[in-house]
Design an enzyme around this catalytic site. Structure first.
Site, short mmCIF file in Angstrom:
data_model
loop_
_atom_site.label_atom_id
_atom_site.label_comp_id
_atom_site.label_asym_id
_atom_site.label_seq_id
_atom_site.Cartn_x
_atom_site.Cartn_y
_atom_site.Cartn_z
N LYS A 1 -35.65 49.23 99.30
CA LYS A 1 -34.31 48.65 99.20
C LYS A 1 -33.61 48.86 100.53
O LYS A 1 -33.42 49.99 100.96
CB LYS A 1 -33.54 49.33 98.07
CG LYS A 1 -32.17 48.75 97.79
CD LYS A 1 -31.61 49.35 96.50
CE LYS A 1 -30.11 49.20 96.37
NZ LYS A 1 -29.65 47.84 96.13
N ARG B 1 -37.18 40.27 91.26
CA ARG B 1 -36.16 40.66 92.24
C ARG B 1 -36.53 40.03 93.58
O ARG B 1 -37.23 40.63 94.39
CB ARG B 1 -36.09 42.18 92.33
CG ARG B 1 -35.04 42.72 93.29
CD ARG B 1 -34.99 44.25 93.20
NE ARG B 1 -33.99 44.83 94.06
CZ ARG B 1 -34.17 45.11 95.35
NH1 ARG B 1 -35.33 44.85 95.94
NH2 ARG B 1 -33.21 45.66 96.05
N SER C 1 -26.93 48.78 87.39
CA SER C 1 -27.21 49.95 88.22
C SER C 1 -25.96 50.81 88.31
O SER C 1 -24.86 50.29 88.49
CB SER C 1 -27.58 49.52 89.65
OG SER C 1 -28.73 48.73 89.63
N1 TZP Z 1 -32.69 50.30 93.55
C1 TZP Z 1 -32.58 51.59 93.84
S1 TZP Z 1 -33.96 52.17 94.63
C2 TZP Z 1 -34.72 50.65 94.56
C3 TZP Z 1 -33.88 49.75 93.94
C4 TZP Z 1 -34.16 48.34 93.69
C5 TZP Z 1 -36.08 50.39 95.12
C6 TZP Z 1 -37.17 51.06 94.35
O1 TZP Z 1 -38.42 50.80 94.94
P1 TZP Z 1 -39.58 51.88 95.04
O2 TZP Z 1 -40.62 51.25 95.92
O3 TZP Z 1 -40.09 52.09 93.64
O4 TZP Z 1 -38.99 53.12 95.65
#
Ligand code: TZP
Ligand code: MG
Length: 222
Positions: A146, A46, A117
């Site tokens: 994010k 990503r 998602s």
């Molecule tokens: N989509 C929803 S939350 C997120 C993504 C890509 C980020 C998740 O990262 P982390 O550090 O595990 O909270």
């Protein structure tokens, strides 16, 4: 090649590590290798957010990380970028609600893994109808990884989706740590996806192992 069977997908989702260069304080290849040693079951490239690589540099990093995954039998999923996934012959693609029509992505990628998602029942039903192999649900807990994350919904959203008949593999995302894995598995998730819990850990291997143990324990108790 046929579509992945849903039981195999559930197992691969158990410890789903997601990252790109912006999530890594040391070389991404090192972090990925350590995460694999610790027991991750799936990887998503990503490359996103401020400072993310583009063009040739993005392609080269993707290729390097895909190679590490291939050496260890870990499926390699590409976030958003269908063209990159096809160019690399990746194992699959993950798309969000803003990344175009999941049906069209399914047509383009054939039997490769398709993750979508979803944040509510309507989006989850649409993902199933479009031919998603799994749904990513979150953020479950607050996240710093994010930039445009929606509000955290708690594990109740997973319970709600299951109660309303969403039976395909589900993975929880957003603020997941070994300490809250139990709640999301008990709510009906097949696994957890994490960025910072592994990428920012002092030891990605130890962090991955703790997550894997927590998932296994929770599934036994479920
Ligand atoms: N989509 C929803 S939350 C997120 C993504 C890509 C980020 C998740 O990262 P982390 O550090 O595990 O909270
Ligand atoms: Mg996206």
């Amino acid at each position: 090649m046929a579509r992945i069977a849903s039981e195999a997908m559930r197992e691969q989702l158990e410890v789903y590590f997601i990252m790109g260069s912006v999530n890594c304080a040391k070389p991404p290849a090192e972090i990925l290798a350590e995460a694999i040693a610790g027991g991750i079951t799936l990887f998503q490239f990503r490359e996103k957010g401020s400072g993310a690589l583009v063009g040739e540099q993005k392609y080269e990093l993707a290729k390097q990380l895909q190679h590490i995954c291939q050496e260890h039998g870990i499926p390699f999923i590409v976030n958003d970028d269908v063209e990159l996934a096809l160019a690399l012959d990746a194992d699959g693609v993950h798309i969000g609600q803003e990344d175009g029509d999941a049906r069209i992505v399914r047509e383009k990628i054939g039997d490769k893994i398709l993750g979508v998602s979803a944040h509510n029942l309507q989006e989850a039903l649409a993902a199933v109808a479009a031919g998603a192999d799994y749904i990513g649900v979150g953020p479950i807990y607050p996240t710093k990884s994010k930039e445009d994350a929606k509000k955290a919904q708690g594990p109740g959203i997973i319970r709600l989706l299951r109660r309303h008949g969403i039976a395909i593999p589900l993975v929880a995302i957003g603020g997941i740590t070994a300490g809250n894995v139990g709640e999301v598995i008990a709510a009906g998730a097949d696994g957890v996806s994490v960025i910072s819990a592994i990428a920012s850990a002092p030891s990605p291997a130890v962090a991955a192992r703790q997550l894997a143990q927590a998932v296994h324990l929770s599934k036994k108790g479920a």
